[in-house]
Each structure stands twice: as C-alpha cells, then as structure tokens.
Motif scaffolding. Structure first.
Motif, mmCIF file in Angstrom:
data_model
loop_
_atom_site.group_PDB
_atom_site.id
_atom_site.type_symbol
_atom_site.label_atom_id
_atom_site.label_comp_id
_atom_site.label_asym_id
_atom_site.label_seq_id
_atom_site.Cartn_x
_atom_site.Cartn_y
_atom_site.Cartn_z
ATOM 1 N N TYR A 38 0.824 -1.215 0.000
ATOM 2 C CA TYR A 38 0.000 0.000 0.000
ATOM 3 C C TYR A 38 0.855 1.261 0.000
ATOM 4 N N ALA A 97 -4.095 -1.697 -1.157
ATOM 5 C CA ALA A 97 -5.389 -1.289 -0.609
ATOM 6 C C ALA A 97 -6.398 -2.432 -0.669
ATOM 7 N N VAL A 141 -7.931 4.032 4.332
ATOM 8 C CA VAL A 141 -7.100 3.424 3.282
ATOM 9 C C VAL A 141 -7.539 3.931 1.913
#
Length: 137
Positions: free
Chosen positions: A73, A83, A118
């Motif tokens: 990520y 993600a 996120v």
C-alpha cells in the motif's frame, strides 16, 4: 488524465490530506504488524480473547501478512493492490470482532474506519483512483 473533458487533478491540499490519511494507516499497520512479530504478551492475550489459539506462529503470521499488505500500500506502483489486500485483512478483523460480540463503535467498526482511511487516502493522493472513480460536483 481527462474524463469527459475535465481534468481529474486534485488540489495540493487534497493530495496532502490523502498522504496524511495514508500515513496514519501505514504507521498504525506498521505498529500493529511489529507488535505481532515480537509477539508481545498483550498480543497473545488479545488473540486468546478473540478465540484464536495460543500460537506465536499465528501471531507472527498475521504480523507478516499485515506488514506485506502495508508495504504494498505504501509503494505508489502497488498501492491499489495493497489497498485491496488491506481491505481483505481488515474484513477478517471485522468478522472476528463480530463473532466475539465486541462493542460496535470502538471495536467492530474500527476496521471500517481504517478501511475508509485506506481508500480515502488513496483516492486523494492518487490520480489513477480519481480517474477510475470520478465524483461529479
């Protein structure tokens, strides 16, 4: 990138907000993965309360999995894959909290909050995401 004749660019404030949101997620996940690698006593106690076997290898495995997802990520080229993987990881955490009857807003939905950070952070900092999911005004 252009979508329907409009540029999918974001302001500097939005990009920095996305970087900060992503940074908070990354720091939290690095901490979470790190304490599972050791593993600290609190980790083993929490695992037992959540119904997981008293296994150092399980804690370390979860720590490695969380760290790998987080590193993916954090890297721009693999951030979307990271993600997606973090979303799955957090989904498992949410399912575990639901199974043991944890308090809703503080425990159960914590994974949802983190997941929103996120994807929100990625959306604000990554032009590819803004092009993929355009919000019209």
């Amino acid at each position: 990138m252009e979508i329907n004749g409009q540029t999918a660019r974001s302001s500097s404030k939005a990009i920095w907000t996305g970087r900060i949101l992503s940074g908070v997620v990354i720091l939290f996940m690095l901490f979470d993965g790190g304490i599972k690698l050791v593993p600290l006593d609190i980790v083993m106690q929490a695992n037992a309360q959540l119904g997981y076997p008293d296994s150092v290898n399980l804690a370390r495995g979860l720590g490695v999995l969380g760290l790998v997802c987080t590193i993916l990520y954090a890297m721009p080229r693999t951030s979307v894959l990271g993600a997606i993987l973090l979303t799955g990881y957090l989904g498992g955490a949410i399912a575990t909290q639901l199974r043991v009857g944890s308090p809703v807003f503080s425990h159960l939905l914590f994974g949802v909050y983190l997941g929103l950070m996120v994807w929100g952070g990625l959306f604000l900092r990554d032009e590819r995401m803004r092009a993929l999911i355009p919000f019209s005004r």
